[in-house]
Design an enzyme around this catalytic site. Sequence first.
Site, PDB file in Angstrom:
ATOM      1  N   GLU A  44      35.605  44.733  49.014  1.00  0.00           N
ATOM      2  CA  GLU A  44      36.528  43.849  49.321  1.00  0.00           C
ATOM      3  C   GLU A  44      37.920  44.395  49.490  1.00  0.00           C
ATOM      4  O   GLU A  44      38.541  45.275  48.829  1.00  0.00           O
ATOM      5  CB  GLU A  44      36.518  42.922  48.237  1.00  0.00           C
ATOM      6  CG  GLU A  44      37.472  41.828  48.068  1.00  0.00           C
ATOM      7  CD  GLU A  44      37.491  40.858  46.816  1.00  0.00           C
ATOM      8  OE1 GLU A  44      38.110  39.664  46.798  1.00  0.00           O
ATOM      9  OE2 GLU A  44      37.284  41.641  45.868  1.00  0.00           O
ATOM     10  N   LYS A 110      36.452  33.884  52.037  1.00  0.00           N
ATOM     11  CA  LYS A 110      35.976  33.708  50.420  1.00  0.00           C
ATOM     12  C   LYS A 110      36.184  32.527  50.133  1.00  0.00           C
ATOM     13  O   LYS A 110      37.123  32.063  50.052  1.00  0.00           O
ATOM     14  CB  LYS A 110      36.904  34.760  49.715  1.00  0.00           C
ATOM     15  CG  LYS A 110      36.419  34.871  48.430  1.00  0.00           C
ATOM     16  CD  LYS A 110      37.259  36.042  47.404  1.00  0.00           C
ATOM     17  CE  LYS A 110      36.878  36.300  46.218  1.00  0.00           C
ATOM     18  NZ  LYS A 110      37.806  37.059  45.270  1.00  0.00           N
ATOM     19  N   CYS A 144      32.886  38.894  46.245  1.00  0.00           N
ATOM     20  CA  CYS A 144      33.302  39.400  45.141  1.00  0.00           C
ATOM     21  C   CYS A 144      32.978  38.085  44.111  1.00  0.00           C
ATOM     22  O   CYS A 144      31.724  37.885  43.792  1.00  0.00           O
ATOM     23  CB  CYS A 144      34.582  39.769  44.898  1.00  0.00           C
ATOM     24  SG  CYS A 144      34.993  40.569  43.430  1.00  0.00           S
TER      25      CYS A 144
END
Length: 259
Positions: A44, A110, A144
Amino acid sequence: MEKTLKVTIVQSHLHWENPIANRQHFSEVFETIKEQTNVIVLPEMFTTGFSMNAETLAEETNGASLQWLQAEAKKHNTAITGSVIIKESAYFYNRLFFVLPDGTFKTYDKKHTFTLAGEHKVYSAGDQQLIIDFKGFKIKPLVCYDLRFPVWARNTEDYDVLLYVANWPEKRINAWDALLKARAIENMSYCIGVNRVGLDGNGHQYTGHSAVYDVLGNLISETDFEKEFHQTISLSKQHIDSNRKHLNFLNDADKFTLT
């Protein structure tokens, strides 16, 4: 002939808020990957580390990092994926790029911004999922903190590979290990997690634990904590199909829709 997908996980230190140094570093890493591979997975925010300094570091979608990804993908004839800080209109995104060998690309923003670090105050959350059809495999990339939320990863699209890129700190690494394995088991898919190592500019320590699990939750990658390394793992479509047919767990799952 058995259908396979070769995936190279790259666990690396990141130069804090230094895109030029990070791109150069990964260019050098790519030159050391001697195995034939189809997908290279980076962490990431691989150009900066997990920074909230978006105002200074953000790039336009077609900025230097995407151009670099496209050049490297073409050079090495492989797909490359990882996330970058992007500005679009007046908003910032933690955006994953999946760049194909011909330079075309797909993106995923995300969904779950990490409120503990104030990510939600800087970055806008995405609301669209992405499935990539590549070499006969359906790949679902996430980022994540998304790992903590199983509903968002739920395998309703019959995907084959669940992929997480991350900056997941040492202090919560037990959760990373447990949840990667759980996501593989519950979705009957390969689950790949690529994390960084080293110390970031905020003093957070990262110990990697990058891993690949098969559809039964077996660890099929090497484990190299705290160190930089890369490894190429071959994923088997037959392994997915035969286990799903035999065990049939996905067909027994509860039915629901996201709203």
